[in-house]
Structure formats: C-alpha cells, structure tokens
Design a protein around this motif. Structure first.
Motif: not given
Length: 143
Positions: A110-129
């Motif tokens: 729609x042309x409107x700006x927003x800030x998306x905030x993504x909380x992240x978590x690290x999995x036991x194998x070291x990867x991020x989700x």
C-alpha cells in the motif's frame, strides 16, 4: 481500569525504549545468518512457497500454527507488508526481552512504511530461526 491501562502503556514504553538503546554483541557471521533467514522467508513469501516460509519459523511458531497453510493464511491477512514488500531494508540488531531482534524498514504494497521487528532464536545446532514479527508504524516507539 484506565489507570492500569496507562500504567501498562508506560511500562511497555519503558521496555521498548530500553531495548532500543542496547546494541547486543552479535558476530558478523551471526548477523549474516540472521539476515539470510529473514530474507529467505521473504523470498518464500514472494513465491507463495508456504512450506519454505514455514521452515524459517522457530519451533515455537511452528507449534503454534501446526501447518504451513495455516501460517501462510495468517501472514497474508495480518502481515501484508512483509508478505508483499516493495522495500525491504535491513537495519540494526537490538536486544529485546533478553534476546536479539532484527529491525527491517519495510514499505508494504500500500506504499506505507513500517518497521518490522523480528525476534530471533538460536537452535541447538547453532542455526537461527524467526520467533515472531512485530510491525510498528513509523511514529511508534520501536523495540
């Protein structure tokens, strides 16, 4: 009742302000990995590849929605800016509620700006989700 609501808003404002002031110590490799995960999910949204998009979500998010089609319905209805962004520009990583979160400047369809905030978590194998997404209007105090 109104007093409790105002007090709660004050508390949330204080937490958001404190969170935005703290820059966590995150390695450049982790910064790149976090961006890759978020970018991968957005690209999956653009292709309408629900299984791939769902795969970037944390186990907690996957447990909440159970299936990729349920997850995609929620994204299409409530997260149009990240589902179909015109602009998607990574900003800083911040500390949020004891974890880390990636901020992204987004301009939705729609042309409107927003800030998306993504909380992240690290999995036991070291990867991020991705462990959620909050959309904030430009004039809101950002976490």
């Amino acid at each position: 009742m109104a007093f409790r609501f105002i007090a709660l808003l004050g508390l949330l404002f204080g937490l958001a302000t404190a969170a935005s002031a703290q820059q966590p110590d995150v390695s450049s490799a982790d910064r790149a990995a976090i961006r890759d995960v978020i970018q991968g999910q957005v690209e999956a949204f653009r292709r309408d590849d629900g299984d791939a998009a769902f795969g970037y979500a944390s186990p907690m998010i996957q447990g909440m929605f159970g299936q990729s089609d349920v997850f995609m319905d929620m994204v299409r209805q409530g997260y149009r800016p990240v589902y179909r962004p015109q602009v998607f520009d990574f900003r800083e990583i911040v500390e949020m509620h004891g974890g880390i979160a990636q901020k992204v400047h987004v301009v939705g369809p729609d042309g409107r700006p927003v800030t998306a905030v993504y909380p992240m978590t690290r999995l036991p194998d070291g990867s991020w989700r991705i462990n959620g997404c909050y959309l904030l209007a430009p004039d809101e105090h950002q976490a």
